[in-house]
Design an enzyme around this catalytic site. Structure first.
Site, PDB file in Angstrom:
ATOM      1  N   HIS A   1       0.694  -1.385   0.398  1.00 12.97           N
ATOM      2  CA  HIS A   1      -0.098  -0.189  -0.545  1.00 12.97           C
ATOM      3  C   HIS A   1       0.980   1.167  -0.075  1.00 12.97           C
ATOM      4  O   HIS A   1       1.912   1.202   0.870  1.00 12.97           O
ATOM      5  CB  HIS A   1      -0.582  -0.283   1.134  1.00 12.97           C
ATOM      6  CG  HIS A   1      -2.082  -1.310   1.152  1.00 12.97           C
ATOM      7  ND1 HIS A   1      -2.169  -2.265   1.689  1.00 12.97           N
ATOM      8  CD2 HIS A   1      -2.919  -0.638   1.075  1.00 12.97           C
ATOM      9  CE1 HIS A   1      -3.108  -3.040   1.563  1.00 12.97           C
ATOM     10  NE2 HIS A   1      -4.356  -1.569   1.575  1.00 12.97           N
TER      11      HIS A   1
ATOM     12  N   ASN B   1       7.641  -4.183   3.952  1.00 10.70           N
ATOM     13  CA  ASN B   1       5.898  -4.110   3.517  1.00 10.70           C
ATOM     14  C   ASN B   1       5.474  -4.369   5.409  1.00 10.70           C
ATOM     15  O   ASN B   1       5.198  -3.829   5.922  1.00 10.70           O
ATOM     16  CB  ASN B   1       5.427  -4.796   2.741  1.00 10.70           C
ATOM     17  CG  ASN B   1       4.408  -4.499   2.507  1.00 10.70           C
ATOM     18  OD1 ASN B   1       3.468  -3.552   3.409  1.00 10.70           O
ATOM     19  ND2 ASN B   1       2.958  -4.825   1.838  1.00 10.70           N
TER      20      ASN B   1
END
Length: 345
Positions: A131, A162
């Site tokens: 994201h 991440n």
């Protein structure tokens, strides 16, 4: 015969008239050169109409506005160029009603299929779906959280990066939003050169899936925190897209101009640069440690476990990895055991 002085006067007058006429002609000539004749304008218009008879090529960059973030999407690379969001102190105080389990990764339906990444591109690629606008920033709004799962907001990201370092940076931003009136965050991918043995510099990156989704070498994040009446604080960072443990965030701090140079985009153009302060000088930019992050993640996983089998499996993982069990993790484990015990009675 005319007197000599009369003869000379006529010659001066004639010369003056000639000069004035020449100057006037020169001015007219210069003016006429600066003006595009109507016939040329018509030719240009006809050429344009002829060239674009079947349509004018558009840009591969498109802008998309969602519930709580806006982004520029690169249809060639199938990843965003930049993603901008804004968090406020008031939002951070709201009840956490959104559930991440209700959100699913999916292509943006407003884009033609040919320009969209797909989940298949990421499947078995060795890269996670990272994201840019963090889902965790929108625990107060299901729609905003859902929107962060459109693949227009996603880049191929190293899994460890991440889940760990980038996650810690996102948490840092949310903690800032609890202390400041508003925090603006701009995130995106970078493709930076690397010098090889031959002394030359190359930009090399992988593409994944049939969609040829580009894998960035680095990620950037621009953070602007401000309180009403005070000068804003600015921090800009370029993070390698690889596993990172406990490297200080300040090691990755760069001037805003560096990110602009590397992305080809200008950011915060209306900000008066001489009236801002260094975020890290004021807030230290210290992230949660990797050890604390591991404990934090397992605490959340245990809290959301639905049966004793999952809790036992997680506790075994913690032991096998030799992770530090802090008070918060221990309390979450004991509380969950107690809850499930009553459920089974």
């Amino acid at each position: 015969l005319l007197p000599a002085h009369n003869h000379m006067t006529k010659r001066v007058v004639a010369f003056s008239i000639g000069v004035l006429t020449g100057l006037a002609g020169g001015v007219w000539s210069l003016k006429s050169r600066n003006e595009v004749p109507e016939n040329i304008k018509l030719e240009e218009k006809n050429l344009e109409e002829s060239l674009f008879k079947y349509g004018k090529p558009d840009s591969c960059i498109s802008t998309h506005a969602y519930e709580s973030h806006v982004l520029a999407y690169d249809r060639r690379s199938k990843i965003p160029l930049w993603v901008m969001e804004r968090m406020t102190r008031e939002e951070m105080k709201k009840e956490k009603t959104a559930n991440r389990k209700k959100s699913t990764f999916k292509p943006d339906p407003t884009l033609p299929t040919a320009f969209n990444a797909s989940n298949d591109d990421y499947w078995d690629s060795g890269w996670s779906r990272g994201h840019m606008a963090a889902a965790g920033n929108y625990k107060h709004c299901q729609k905003s959280m859902d929107d962060t799962f459109f693949l227009t907001n996603i880049v191929p990201q190293d899994l460890n990066n991440n889940c760990n370092y980038w996650n810690r940076l996102e948490i840092y931003c949310r903690n800032l939003a609890k202390e400041y009136d508003e925090v603006r965050v701009i995130s995106g991918p970078l493709f930076l050169p690397e010098e090889k043995k031959d002394g030359k510099r190359y930009v090399q990156y992988q593409v994944i899936g049939n969609g040829h989704v580009s894998v960035p070498t680095h990620l950037f994040k621009i953070i602007l925190a401000e309180n009403s009446g005070n000068a804003p604080l600015l921090g800009c960072f370029e993070i390698p897209n690889k596993p990172i443990k406990d490297v200080p965030l300040t090691d990755y701090q760069v001037p805003l101009e560096d990110i602009e140079k590397h992305t080809g985009s200008e950011f915060l153009q209306n900000l008066k640069k001489h009236k801002i302060f260094d975020l890290c000088a004021k807030e230290s930019c210290k992230l949660m440690s990797s050890t604390k992050m591991d404990s934090f993640i397992y605490t959340k996983r245990i809290q959301s476990a639905r049966d004793m089998k999952i809790v036992t499996m997680l506790w075994t993982e913690i032991s096998e990895k030799g992770l530090v069990v802090d008070d918060e993790l221990k309390q979450a484990y004991e509380k969950k055991l107690n809850e499930l015990k009553h459920v089974n009675e």
